[in-house]
Structure formats: C-alpha cells, structure tokens
Scaffold this motif. Structure first.
Motif, PDB file in Angstrom:
ATOM      1  N   ARG A 187       5.161  -1.803  27.144  1.00  0.00           N
ATOM      2  CA  ARG A 187       4.057  -3.042  27.082  1.00  0.00           C
ATOM      3  C   ARG A 187       4.573  -4.204  27.775  1.00  0.00           C
ATOM      4  O   ARG A 187       4.558  -5.060  28.693  1.00  0.00           O
ATOM      5  CB  ARG A 187       3.838  -3.482  26.375  1.00  0.00           C
ATOM      6  N   LEU A 188       6.453  -3.798  27.485  1.00  0.00           N
ATOM      7  CA  LEU A 188       6.902  -4.971  29.406  1.00  0.00           C
ATOM      8  C   LEU A 188       7.601  -4.120  30.701  1.00  0.00           C
ATOM      9  O   LEU A 188       7.518  -5.522  31.509  1.00  0.00           O
ATOM     10  CB  LEU A 188       8.951  -4.816  28.967  1.00  0.00           C
ATOM     11  N   SER A 189       6.383  -3.360  30.618  1.00  0.00           N
ATOM     12  CA  SER A 189       6.579  -3.074  32.039  1.00  0.00           C
ATOM     13  C   SER A 189       5.578  -4.111  32.771  1.00  0.00           C
ATOM     14  O   SER A 189       4.261  -4.017  32.442  1.00  0.00           O
ATOM     15  CB  SER A 189       6.118  -1.652  32.262  1.00  0.00           C
ATOM     16  N   PRO A 190       5.566  -4.558  34.437  1.00  0.00           N
ATOM     17  CA  PRO A 190       4.707  -5.289  35.035  1.00  0.00           C
ATOM     18  C   PRO A 190       3.366  -4.498  35.266  1.00  0.00           C
ATOM     19  O   PRO A 190       3.686  -2.594  36.057  1.00  0.00           O
ATOM     20  CB  PRO A 190       5.775  -5.806  35.831  1.00  0.00           C
ATOM     21  N   ARG A 191       2.545  -4.559  35.486  1.00  0.00           N
ATOM     22  CA  ARG A 191       1.364  -3.301  35.801  1.00  0.00           C
ATOM     23  C   ARG A 191       0.909  -4.128  36.825  1.00  0.00           C
ATOM     24  O   ARG A 191       0.035  -2.688  37.366  1.00  0.00           O
ATOM     25  CB  ARG A 191      -0.132  -4.384  34.675  1.00  0.00           C
TER      26      ARG A 191
END
Length: 396
Positions: A294-298
């Motif tokens: 979830r920490l990955s930049p979209r």
C-alpha cells in the motif's frame, strides 16, 4: 442473579475480558456454563491472539470444523514447541521434493511423479501407498501448485503440466527451454519462472503462452496477488537491479521494485501473499521480509519500496521456504540440517526451532506446510512431521 442466569449478550461481554485459563476454570462450575463457554464465539477473541488457530487477521476462520477451544489448546503447544516428531516417508535417492496440503490430503513430489496421500485424521500419519500419482514429466518435478480443480506442475524438462483433479485429463504447456523453477496459479491464470531468465504468462483456455517477460536473470520464485491485477517475481540477484519486482498482469510492465540494497547473489527463493497488500519473502540473504504494498505511489511510473519488517535467521543460513498462518505465525525452512523455525511476527527473535535431520550430510528444508495441529517438512531423503497435539496443555 446468578452468572448463568444473565442474558447471553451480557455474558458474552463479560467473558470477553477473561483469559483462556480462567475460561477453562469457569467451564468446570456447572453444566450450563460448560456448554456456554465451549462455544466458538467465546473463544474467538482469544484465538485471534494465539498462533495458528486458524483465525486470520481479517477474521476468516480457516478450520471451522475444529472447535476453537481445541485449537487454542494446540496453539499453546506451537508457542512452547511441544510436539512429537515422526518420519512418515523415506526414500534412498536424494531429491528436491515439494509438497502441498489440501485438508486431509498431502501432495508430495518425488522425482518425476507427484503422489497423493491421505492423512489419517486420528494420528496425522500418511497412508503407506499413494492413492493417486500424477506423472508426465521427463525430468524431476521442480514445483507444483493446487487449485480447486487442477494441479499444475513445472519440471526440469522445461514443461508445465496442467492436470485435472477431477479426471485423468492433462495438458502440456511448452515454452521454457530450461527447468521451471517456480509457478503460481489463480483464477485461470498461470505465471511461471525459469532458469532460462524468462517469466511466462499462461491461461487454462489455451496451450500456448499468452506473454513472455525477459527477466535477464534466473527466476527463482513467483506469486500472483490475491487481487489478480499483478504478480511478483523473485530472481537470483546476479544483475544490477532489484531481485524483487511487481508486474502489471495486463500491461506486463514493472510497476514497482522492492528493496535496493541486496548483496550480489541474494536471490529470492520463496514468497507468500498474506493479503493483496502484504507480501512475505525469503532467500539467500538469510532474512524474512514483510512488504506493505500500500506504500507504493499510485501515479509513479516505477516506485521503490522498502520493507516494513524483517526477521533474520540467527545462524546465517539461507531460507528456502516460508509459510504464514494469516495472522501472527511464520514458519521457515533453512538450508542446513533441516532446521525449521517458528516466528511470532510480534517479536524479532525466533520463537522455536527444530533440527529435523541428524544425518552427517546436511539437507535444506525444501518445502514446508502446516495444518492446525501438524507441520510437514520435505527434506532431501525424507518427509518429516511435527505433531503439536502431543502432551497438550490441559484445558478441561
């Protein structure tokens, strides 16, 4: 008003503050309380805090057919390392076996065949002879996975075989020109990785590969996200890029790399998705790592993630395989002397360890799987089991 005369919702609320030892004592007060306290609803909160009770982090019950009170009793043995060891199967030739559990059925690869064994419910032991054998590879089976309807295997002959579990029909998928080191399958999609430095995408509806990704490194592990929109590859880390990369299933683009400070040769040997956003990995660098996707930049073209937690193998051994219970427990298999370790995710140190092999020649734990009461580990010349019902903690 006596305690047994209270409304059930009030009694549930009171018992939610009681620990498992007090609950067991309370069940001895009278028959009414005995039957009430033995309900799964009473033990559910307690079970969620114990190891391997089958209650996952999101509240799913993996073993609904086993009373929760019984599972909490066995869970205490997992925590304390109380178990009975056995060797259900032995063979003479050194192999690289793989195994899977499906309820009371164990699947074990030995050379070019995959045997299907029924587990006896009373002892957790195997039948002497397999009740079915899947075959068809010209070389050894390297890895295989199960779905509800199929068994999919990858072999050293570069072939993938899709066996129907409901009939004798099998389909051969050809495309790799070296051994298939890893594969995963979900919802009709198959991802395979090979020593030939490619990852290939297949579907059940066609015997031809859908797509090929050139990895420029040997592929040791793959895992499809439960969301089915992406998959992760783990490579040998012999090139100048991260061995862990996330790929979009449709666009076949690398959308994220996991970690950056890997030693050369620190390949990723196994990985497990615990949820669509939680991934556990292990390999030659001796660490179990947890990645929060979830920490990955979209909106970044390619992102670089750092792990959020890690656990180090204390004897500096490579980790060949891992499994999680979906909640607090991790089990890992090491590269030397058949060492299996149990970890509590809430702690940084190893909780328990078991050295399964006493042979002069060391063997890795190539694969391990467990149920609520048993752990099975496949080594080079034997299948080992640990029965955690042995000398159980007494809860009346």
């Amino acid at each position: 008003m006596l305690l047994p005369q209270l409304p059930e919702d009030v009694l549930y609320q009171i018992l939610s503050y009681v620990d498992y030892k007090s609950l067991s004592r309370l069940s001895q007060v009278c028959k009414t309380l005995y039957h009430f306290v033995n309900r799964d609803a009473v033990w559910r909160r307690i079970a969620k805090e114990f190891l391997n009770t089958g209650i996952t982090r999101n509240g799913t019950d993996i073993y609904p057919h086993i009373p929760l009170k019984e599972r909490v009793k066995i869970a205490q043995n997992w925590y304390d390392g109380v178990c009975k060891r056995a060797i259900p199967l032995k063979w003479k030739t050194k192999l690289l076996p793989w195994l899977q559990l499906d309820g009371d059925v164990l699947f074990l690869s030995q050379a070019a065949d995959i045997g299907v064994y029924h587990l006896r419910q009373d002892y957790g032991k195997l039948q002497r002879n397999p009740m079915k054998i899947y075959s068809g590879h010209k070389g050894d089976v390297c890895k295989f996975v199960l779905t509800d309807s199929h068994l999919i295997s990858g072999g050293s002959d570069g072939k993938i075989l899709v066996h129907s579990r409901r009939s004798d029909i099998s389909v051969e998928l050809s495309g790799h020109n070296q051994e298939v080191n890893c594969l995963d399958s979900k919802d009709g999609l198959i991802i395979s990785g090979s020593r030939d430095q490619t990852a290939r995408i297949w579907t059940f509806t066609s015997s031809c590969r859908r797509d090929t990704i050139h990895m420029y490194d040997r592929v040791w592990s793959v895992a499809i996200s439960p969301a089915l929109s992406s998959f992760v590859t783990g490579t040998a880390c012999c090139e100048n890029f991260s061995p862990l990369r996330i790929w979009d299933v449709e666009r076949l683009e690398c959308v994220c790399s996991l970690g950056s400070e890997y030693r050369r040769g620190a390949g990723v040997l196994d990985m497990v998705f615990e949820s669509p956003f939680q991934l556990f990995t292990c390999g030659y660098d001796t660490f179990i790592r947890l990645w929060d996707l979830r920490l990955s930049p979209r909106y970044a073209h390619i992102c670089l993630l750092k792990c959020v937690m890690e656990w180090e193998e204390p004897h500096d051994s490579a980790l060949y395989c891992i499994q999680t219970d979906g909640n607090h427990m991790i089990a890992s298999g090491s590269s030397y002397y058949g060492v299996v370790r149990l970890w509590d995710k809430r702690q940084t140190e190893c909780l328990q360890f078991f050295q399964l092999s006493s042979d002069p020649v060391s063997s890795p734990v190539y694969c391990l799987r467990y149920s609520s009461s048993h752990l099975y580990a496949a080594l080079a010349t034997a299948l080992y089991s640990l029965d955690f019902r042995h000398n159980p903690i007494h809860i009346r």
